[in-house]
Design an enzyme around this catalytic site. Structure first.
Site, mmCIF file in Angstrom:
data_model
loop_
_atom_site.group_PDB
_atom_site.id
_atom_site.type_symbol
_atom_site.label_atom_id
_atom_site.label_comp_id
_atom_site.label_asym_id
_atom_site.label_seq_id
_atom_site.Cartn_x
_atom_site.Cartn_y
_atom_site.Cartn_z
ATOM 1 C CG LEU A 105 47.613 41.905 41.185
ATOM 2 C CD1 LEU A 105 46.712 40.795 41.732
ATOM 3 C CD2 LEU A 105 47.954 41.632 39.723
ATOM 4 C CG ASP A 106 44.774 47.045 37.416
ATOM 5 O OD1 ASP A 106 43.869 46.287 37.791
ATOM 6 O OD2 ASP A 106 45.135 47.115 36.232
ATOM 7 C CG LEU A 107 40.032 49.408 41.963
ATOM 8 C CD1 LEU A 107 40.266 49.346 43.474
ATOM 9 C CD2 LEU A 107 39.323 50.703 41.597
#
Length: 239
Positions: A105-107
């Site tokens: 998952l991105d930041l």
């Protein structure tokens, strides 16, 4: 991550810092065992989970590990990062040897993150041919309507990859929220799909991967081991 397979003589020689000739002598003298079975050949294959014993001493004994993490915003899906807290940093008290993330998952995204040391399992989970459904709750800056549904069902042309996305299911929950289910994971795919409508994604929260759902009792930043049924679910179904 690829499962680490290799020869028993190479492993023992490196582990004990001895020549392979000495390892072969140990094999002949019935001193090496894999998973309780006597080794008969120097080229016998092992992997990272083989129980390896030599002269009564355990040289390797690693258990498979499968974790569910409720990822918060600001945590990077990586094993090491100099700028941000990583997902592995949150797994306090856990042996991190060989752990990796199965589906990042991105930041600024939140929700279900799966972490394991079993490369074969994660490869099965994330392989495109497995077509495992990932479900996301998406919060958007601008109102959405039924026109989004058809566009997601038809797929969208991504020029950078030179592909048309597979059909995705979009369910409108409210003016600014939708549930999205897809069976692939292109770079920032959901944000790019809503970007076609010039509608920025404010929040992206992953609720499930296949039959593995984020535990309702798991607060952000907390984790738990997967159950046996959750682990085996990837081999029995793909939706």
């Amino acid at each position: 991550m690829v499962s680490k397979r290799g020869r028993i003589d190479t492993f023992v020689a490196k582990r004990l810092q001895i020549p392979k000739k000495m390892v072969r002598n140990l094999i002949v003298s019935e001193q090496i065992f894999i998973d309780g079975v006597q080794v008969l050949s120097a080229d016998t294959q092992i992997d990272e989970f083989s129980l390896i014993e030599c002269q009564g001493n355990v040289l390797q004994q690693r258990q498979r590990a499968y974790w569910m993490l409720h990822k918060p915003k600001g945590v990077v899906s990586a094993t090491i990062d100099k700028q941000h807290v990583t997902a592995l940093d949150l797994l306090t008290g856990v042996d991190r040897d060989l752990l990796h993330i199965a589906g990042r998952l991105d930041l600024n995204s939140t929700g279900l993150l799966l972490i394991t040391n079993d490369a074969k399992w994660s490869q099965k989970l994330m392989a495109p041919e497995s077509k495992v459904t990932k479900r996301y709750l998406v919060t958007l800056a601008n109102p959405i309507d039924a026109s989004y549904i058809k566009a997601f069902e038809q797929g969208m042309w991504f020029e950078y990859e030179g592909i048309t996305t597979q059909p995705a299911k979009l369910t409108v929950l409210s003016q600014h929220q939708a549930m999205v289910e897809l069976k692939e994971g292109k770079y920032h795919q959901i944000k790019r799909m809503f970007g076609r409508f010039q509608n920025p994604v404010i929040e992206l929260h992953r609720e499930s991967v296949g039959a593995i759902c984020l535990d309702d009792n798991l607060d952000q930043g907390k984790f738990r081991a997967l159950s046996v049924s959750e682990i085996h679910s990837i081999y029995t179904q793909t939706t």
